[in-house]
Scaffold this motif. Structure first.
Motif, PDB file in Angstrom:
ATOM      1  N   LEU A  37       0.853  -1.180   0.000  1.00 56.45           N
ATOM      2  CA  LEU A  37       0.000   0.000   0.000  1.00 56.45           C
ATOM      3  C   LEU A  37       0.899   1.244   0.000  1.00 56.45           C
ATOM      4  N   GLY A  38       0.636   2.170  -0.901  1.00 58.25           N
ATOM      5  CA  GLY A  38       1.420   3.395  -0.973  1.00 58.25           C
ATOM      6  C   GLY A  38       2.711   3.255  -1.752  1.00 58.25           C
ATOM      7  N   ALA A  39       2.921   2.096  -2.370  1.00 58.44           N
ATOM      8  CA  ALA A  39       4.145   1.891  -3.152  1.00 58.44           C
ATOM      9  C   ALA A  39       4.139   2.784  -4.392  1.00 58.44           C
ATOM     10  N   GLY A  40       2.989   2.918  -5.007  1.00 62.11           N
ATOM     11  CA  GLY A  40       2.899   3.762  -6.201  1.00 62.11           C
ATOM     12  C   GLY A  40       2.214   3.092  -7.394  1.00 62.11           C
ATOM     13  N   LYS A  41       1.423   2.085  -7.136  1.00 61.65           N
ATOM     14  CA  LYS A  41       0.742   1.366  -8.218  1.00 61.65           C
ATOM     15  C   LYS A  41      -0.238   2.299  -8.961  1.00 61.65           C
ATOM     16  N   THR A  42      -1.049   3.006  -8.184  1.00 56.23           N
ATOM     17  CA  THR A  42      -2.012   3.910  -8.818  1.00 56.23           C
ATOM     18  C   THR A  42      -1.288   5.090  -9.477  1.00 56.23           C
ATOM     19  N   THR A  43      -0.242   5.578  -8.819  1.00 59.56           N
ATOM     20  CA  THR A  43       0.529   6.694  -9.389  1.00 59.56           C
ATOM     21  C   THR A  43       1.146   6.293 -10.727  1.00 59.56           C
ATOM     22  N   LEU A  44       1.686   5.081 -10.813  1.00 62.70           N
ATOM     23  CA  LEU A  44       2.252   4.596 -12.070  1.00 62.70           C
ATOM     24  C   LEU A  44       1.148   4.465 -13.126  1.00 62.70           C
ATOM     25  N   THR A  45      -0.014   3.994 -12.702  1.00 64.53           N
ATOM     26  CA  THR A  45      -1.139   3.824 -13.636  1.00 64.53           C
ATOM     27  C   THR A  45      -1.586   5.172 -14.198  1.00 64.53           C
ATOM     28  N   LEU A  52      -1.411   6.721 -22.811  1.00 74.99           N
ATOM     29  CA  LEU A  52      -2.452   6.167 -23.682  1.00 74.99           C
ATOM     30  C   LEU A  52      -3.413   7.254 -24.173  1.00 74.99           C
ATOM     31  N   GLY A  53      -3.126   8.485 -23.782  1.00 74.23           N
ATOM     32  CA  GLY A  53      -3.968   9.588 -24.236  1.00 74.23           C
ATOM     33  C   GLY A  53      -5.251   9.771 -23.452  1.00 74.23           C
ATOM     34  N   VAL A  54      -5.301   9.198 -22.248  1.00 75.48           N
ATOM     35  CA  VAL A  54      -6.480   9.374 -21.395  1.00 75.48           C
ATOM     36  C   VAL A  54      -6.438  10.780 -20.805  1.00 75.48           C
ATOM     37  N   LYS A  55      -7.544  11.499 -20.901  1.00 77.05           N
ATOM     38  CA  LYS A  55      -7.590  12.875 -20.386  1.00 77.05           C
ATOM     39  C   LYS A  55      -8.083  12.899 -18.935  1.00 77.05           C
ATOM     40  N   ARG A  56      -8.977  11.982 -18.596  1.00 73.70           N
ATOM     41  CA  ARG A  56      -9.547  11.960 -17.245  1.00 73.70           C
ATOM     42  C   ARG A  56      -8.492  11.624 -16.213  1.00 73.70           C
ATOM     43  N   ASN A  57      -8.700  12.093 -14.997  1.00 75.46           N
ATOM     44  CA  ASN A  57      -7.790  11.784 -13.904  1.00 75.46           C
ATOM     45  C   ASN A  57      -8.042  10.350 -13.415  1.00 75.46           C
ATOM     46  N   VAL A  58      -6.980   9.582 -13.300  1.00 74.64           N
ATOM     47  CA  VAL A  58      -7.097   8.199 -12.858  1.00 74.64           C
ATOM     48  C   VAL A  58      -7.012   8.139 -11.335  1.00 74.64           C
ATOM     49  N   THR A  59      -8.023   7.504 -10.713  1.00 76.61           N
ATOM     50  CA  THR A  59      -8.018   7.362  -9.259  1.00 76.61           C
ATOM     51  C   THR A  59      -8.043   5.883  -8.897  1.00 76.61           C
ATOM     52  N   SER A  60      -7.815   5.594  -7.635  1.00 73.73           N
ATOM     53  CA  SER A  60      -7.746   4.205  -7.199  1.00 73.73           C
ATOM     54  C   SER A  60      -9.073   3.487  -7.404  1.00 73.73           C
ATOM     55  N   PRO A  61      -9.047   2.310  -8.010  1.00 79.20           N
ATOM     56  CA  PRO A  61     -10.287   1.566  -8.220  1.00 79.20           C
ATOM     57  C   PRO A  61     -10.637   0.646  -7.051  1.00 79.20           C
ATOM     58  N   TYR A  76      -8.339  -0.568 -18.974  1.00 81.42           N
ATOM     59  CA  TYR A  76      -9.095  -1.264 -17.927  1.00 81.42           C
ATOM     60  C   TYR A  76      -8.221  -1.290 -16.690  1.00 81.42           C
ATOM     61  N   HIS A  77      -8.626  -0.591 -15.667  1.00 78.11           N
ATOM     62  CA  HIS A  77      -7.834  -0.460 -14.441  1.00 78.11           C
ATOM     63  C   HIS A  77      -8.550  -1.239 -13.338  1.00 78.11           C
ATOM     64  N   ILE A  78      -7.886  -2.268 -12.867  1.00 75.64           N
ATOM     65  CA  ILE A  78      -8.519  -3.185 -11.915  1.00 75.64           C
ATOM     66  C   ILE A  78      -7.725  -3.210 -10.609  1.00 75.64           C
ATOM     67  N   ASP A  79      -8.428  -3.245  -9.489  1.00 76.00           N
ATOM     68  CA  ASP A  79      -7.778  -3.446  -8.196  1.00 76.00           C
ATOM     69  C   ASP A  79      -8.247  -4.792  -7.657  1.00 76.00           C
ATOM     70  N   ALA A  80      -7.329  -5.730  -7.566  1.00 78.76           N
ATOM     71  CA  ALA A  80      -7.698  -7.103  -7.198  1.00 78.76           C
ATOM     72  C   ALA A  80      -7.662  -7.337  -5.692  1.00 78.76           C
ATOM     73  N   TYR A  81      -7.383  -6.272  -4.927  1.00 83.84           N
ATOM     74  CA  TYR A  81      -7.201  -6.444  -3.490  1.00 83.84           C
ATOM     75  C   TYR A  81      -8.376  -7.174  -2.838  1.00 83.84           C
ATOM     76  N   ARG A  82      -9.586  -6.808  -3.216  1.00 88.28           N
ATOM     77  CA  ARG A  82     -10.764  -7.418  -2.583  1.00 88.28           C
ATOM     78  C   ARG A  82     -11.237  -8.679  -3.310  1.00 88.28           C
ATOM     79  N   LEU A  83     -10.459  -9.111  -4.273  1.00 91.80           N
ATOM     80  CA  LEU A  83     -10.817 -10.339  -5.002  1.00 91.80           C
ATOM     81  C   LEU A  83      -9.989 -11.519  -4.508  1.00 91.80           C
ATOM     82  N   GLU A  84      -9.243 -11.305  -3.422  1.00 96.04           N
ATOM     83  CA  GLU A  84      -8.347 -12.343  -2.914  1.00 96.04           C
ATOM     84  C   GLU A  84      -9.046 -13.698  -2.833  1.00 96.04           C
ATOM     85  N   GLY A  85      -8.344 -14.698  -3.348  1.00 98.89           N
ATOM     86  CA  GLY A  85      -8.854 -16.058  -3.240  1.00 98.89           C
ATOM     87  C   GLY A  85      -9.908 -16.422  -4.275  1.00 98.89           C
TER      88      GLY A  85
END
Ligand SMILES: Nc1ncnc2c1ncn2[C@@H]1O[C@H](COP(=O)(O)OP(=O)(O)O)[C@@H](O)[C@H]1O
Ligand SMILES: [Mg+2]
Length: 150
Positions: A37-45, A52-61, A76-85
């Motif tokens: 958490l806080g490593a920079g995954k969303t920041t890198l995204t 990719l030419g996206v104009k909208r601001n990308v926030t954590s999914p 397609y920006h996916i956060d798998a944290y709550r999909l564990e298992g």
């Protein structure tokens, strides 16, 4: 598999790295991000989206699990944290080799659902503003990332 390490000393450098990654993507590119958490995954995204030419601001999914952004091609920006298992078919495969770029945060949680070929990026937090990105290509089509991002 080829591996490189890229260092960043600021959010801006991480955005710039992400932008270069985004510019190298094509339809069907799959990028798996891991790191605490806080490593920079969303920041890198955010940078990838820029590339990719996206104009909208990308926030954590985190709370929506998946967000779709329109750029030169869909992101397609996916956060798998709550999909564990989870190992049931979530329908991800459809766009993983489809019309856009898929970026998955916490991909380690859904390992069973991941295809054989992808770009793996592990982010380690070194100091408050310093990060190390370990970038590994899984599959020949991903070698250009490890070549070009050196
Ligand atoms: N070099 C850097 N690269 C990325 N984020 C950084 C950097 N230095 C500091 N940060 C901070 O670290 C945090 C990263 O958060 P975020 O991208 O949401 O992480 P994650 O998605 O991995 O949980 C942000 O608060 C950002 O400002
Ligand atoms: Mg995040």
């Amino acid at each position: 598999m080829k591996e490189i390490k890229v260092y960043s000393n600021s959010i801006e450098e991480t955005h710039a790295l992400g932008k270069r990654i985004g510019e190298l993507c094509d339809e069907g590119t799959l990028i798996l991000l891991d790191g605490d958490l806080g490593a920079g995954k969303t920041t890198l995204t955010q940078g990838i989206a820029k590339g990719l030419g996206v104009k909208r601001n990308v926030t954590s999914p985190t709370f929506t699990i998946q967000k779709i952004y329109r750029g030169n091609m869909p992101l397609y920006h996916i956060d798998a944290y709550r999909l564990e298992g989870m190992n049931q078919d979530l329908g991800f495969e459809e766009y993983m080799d489809g019309d856009g770029v898929t970026v998955i945060e916490w991909a380690g949680f859904i390992q069973d659902l991941i295809p054989e070929e992808y770009l793996e990026i592990k982010i380690s937090l070194l100091e408050e503003n310093q990060r190390c990105f370990t970038i590994r290509s899984h599959g020949d089509r991903y070698d250009r990332f490890t070549e070009e991002l050196k």
